[in-house]
Design an enzyme around this catalytic site. Structure first.
Site, mmCIF file in Angstrom:
data_model
loop_
_atom_site.group_PDB
_atom_site.id
_atom_site.type_symbol
_atom_site.label_atom_id
_atom_site.label_comp_id
_atom_site.label_asym_id
_atom_site.label_seq_id
_atom_site.Cartn_x
_atom_site.Cartn_y
_atom_site.Cartn_z
ATOM 1 N N LYS A 82 0.829 -1.202 0.000
ATOM 2 C CA LYS A 82 0.000 0.000 0.000
ATOM 3 C C LYS A 82 0.869 1.260 0.000
ATOM 4 O O LYS A 82 1.990 1.260 0.516
ATOM 5 C CB LYS A 82 -0.909 -0.040 1.236
ATOM 6 C CG LYS A 82 -1.933 1.073 1.347
ATOM 7 C CD LYS A 82 -2.793 0.847 2.586
ATOM 8 C CE LYS A 82 -3.718 2.010 2.874
ATOM 9 N NZ LYS A 82 -4.525 1.771 4.092
ATOM 10 N N SER A 157 -9.219 2.486 3.384
ATOM 11 C CA SER A 157 -8.302 3.166 2.494
ATOM 12 C C SER A 157 -7.465 2.223 1.639
ATOM 13 O O SER A 157 -6.827 2.659 0.670
ATOM 14 C CB SER A 157 -7.365 4.079 3.304
ATOM 15 O OG SER A 157 -6.561 3.351 4.210
ATOM 16 N N SER A 181 -9.562 0.211 7.639
ATOM 17 C CA SER A 181 -9.050 0.186 6.272
ATOM 18 C C SER A 181 -8.484 -1.140 5.786
ATOM 19 O O SER A 181 -8.122 -1.258 4.623
ATOM 20 C CB SER A 181 -7.995 1.284 6.088
ATOM 21 O OG SER A 181 -8.576 2.551 6.272
#
Length: 468
Positions: A82, A157, A181
């Site tokens: 990520k 996210s 997330s």
């Protein structure tokens, strides 16, 4: 439905990460073949999903050629990282374009451990700006779309990671969770997403500096065994002696659990459809012999205000300290309305921040009382089904965005405040065929309990697959 996936007859096939490890050991595939297949799959689905923040294909190819030197269990298995942890040679943009990209000079603490497992990152995945929104819909970078239906959000996210794992580009990808997330994109994309206990996995220095460490690193996967194997392997490198070990969890156990079920968030009831699906999951648990009790939500409503204020305080620090943190090219004028609105909310309420943090640190007292009578808590992961792209439009007025966020992301922030583990499992589907996640949480250090229960539920009610 506009469904997108890349599953096929290449080296990756339908296998999960553990399956690919086994296939390599049998000599059926090579690391190089797995990485090439993952690159091809990513290139196939990314135009529709928009999940790629930075590609490092040549680096991945080189690592695959030398994979045996790393010695990790997942050697040669393709993955993604990520866009908010430091990886040497890759820029970290935190889901925004508000400064000029600069490659990191060295791996952060998390990437060091992640790469030691042998996983081969193909690059970075898209996320919402600073991870503040539950949908990645950047005004200039575009929306990350759900492979089950590209008209819907992939959640956030950890948006790109969720979309790529669900679409079959890779079997496992890094995600992290400061308000849901890991669990939100797992729920939206039909995946397994475990937010571990606070301190279970390392954090980079910027996340360690938070007054209350609400963020936890982890992964999203398509199978429980991949998630369990990941934590087993990470524990070999970075075990926290203050937490009970997870160990090698490979299936369900015989212990029957006391499970509390709650379909009401702190502020409101889940949608009728999601509440019904949650109660169906409770019925499955009863059929498996667990003792299930329906409860009301014991957390006071002020928790939402406190968490939002702390969230806003983090935005305040990032926006006001942008040039110091991200360099002289930082331009707050390129931030979205949610980031700026949160910063302004904090600026108006800075005097209340210390009290909010103190109350958040004490909320674990409430869940500890609940755990005296119950082993596990079941809630829906999200309060209603996955919304369409545009529902959380970051160019909309701040008040609209935050009201919709609080209404949808109503269950997940609790465990970020308490530091307790929680796992989202793809046990349900909406009437339109979209995945609906069910969330199970337990006391600090009790990931093993959640994983054995997850194995049992996966066997009893196998997940729907996007390729079917």
């Amino acid at each position: 439905m506009d469904r997108v996936h890349a599953f096929g007859d290449d080296a990756l096939g339908d296998s999960d990460a553990v399956g690919l490890v086994e296939a390599q050991r049998r000599g059926e595939v090579s690391a190089e073949e797995l990485v090439e297949a993952a690159i091809a799959r990513t290139e196939k689905v990314n135009p529709a999903l928009n999940g790629l923040a930075f590609q490092a294909y040549d680096r991945a190819r080189a690592r695959a050629r030398q994979h045996r030197r790393y010695g990790g269990f997942f050697d040669g298995v393709p993955s993604f990282v990520k866009d908010n942890v430091a990886v040497a040679g890759m820029p970290t943009m935190n889901g925004t374009d508000a400064w000029d990209p600069v490659p990191a000079s060295q791996d952060g603490d998390f990437a060091t451990a992640y790469l030691a497992t042998g996983l081969v990152p193909l690059g970075r995945t898209r996320m919402s700006e600073f991870g503040f929104s539950a949908a990645a819909e950047h005004p200039r970078l575009g929306a990350v779309r759900n492979p089950w239906h590209t008209g819907h959000t992939a959640g956030a996210s950890s948006s790109g990671s969720g979309a790529f794992v669900a679409a079959g580009a890779v079997p496992i990808a890094h995600a992290n969770d400061g308000g849901g997330s890991i669990r939100i994109p797992a729920a939206c994309n039909g995946l397994v997403g475990l937010k571990p206990s606070r301190g279970r996995l390392p954090l980079d220095s910027d996340m360690r500096q938070m007054p209350l460490r609400i963020v936890a690193n982890g992964v999203v996967t398509r199978s429980v065994r991949d998630t369990a194997a990941f934590y087993r392997e990470m524990e070999k490198a970075v075990a926290n002696p203050k937490l009970p070990p997870i160990g090698d969890i490979t299936g369900p156990d015989s212990r029957r659990l006391r499970i509390a079920v709650c379909t009401r968030s702190i502020t409101h009831e889940a949608s009728p459809e999601v509440a019904e699906l949650t109660l169906k999951t409770a019925a499955l648990l009863e059929a498996l012999g667990h003792r299930v009790t329906v409860i009301d939500n014991p957390v006071p409503q002020r928790f939402i205000d406190d968490f939002l204020l702390y969230w806003s305080f983090l935005a305040f620090a990032l926006v006001r300290g942008g040039k110091r943190t991200f360099g002289p090219t930082f331009d707050r004028g390129r931030l979205d309305n949610l980031s700026l609105g949160l910063e302004q909310h904090a600026a108006r309420n800075l005097h209340r921040v210390p009290t909010a943090i103190a109350r958040l640190a004490r909320v674990r007292r409430i869940t500890s009382r609940l755990q005296a009578d119950h082993d596990v808590l079941l809630t829906p992961t999200l309060a209603h089904a996955t919304p369409p792209v545009g529902h959380l439009d970051p160019t909309a007025p701040y008040r609209q965005i935050i009201d919709r966020l609080v209404e949808w992301v109503a269950f997940t922030p609790l465990q970020n405040a308490t530091g307790e583990p929680a796992i989202s499992l793809p046990l349900a589907q909406s009437g339109t065929g979209m995945p609906v996640g069910m969330m199970f949480s337990a006391g600090v250090g009790e990931e093993a309990r959640l994983l054995t229960l997850a194995f049992e539920l996966e066997e009893a009610q196998p997940w729907h697959r996007i390729q079917d």
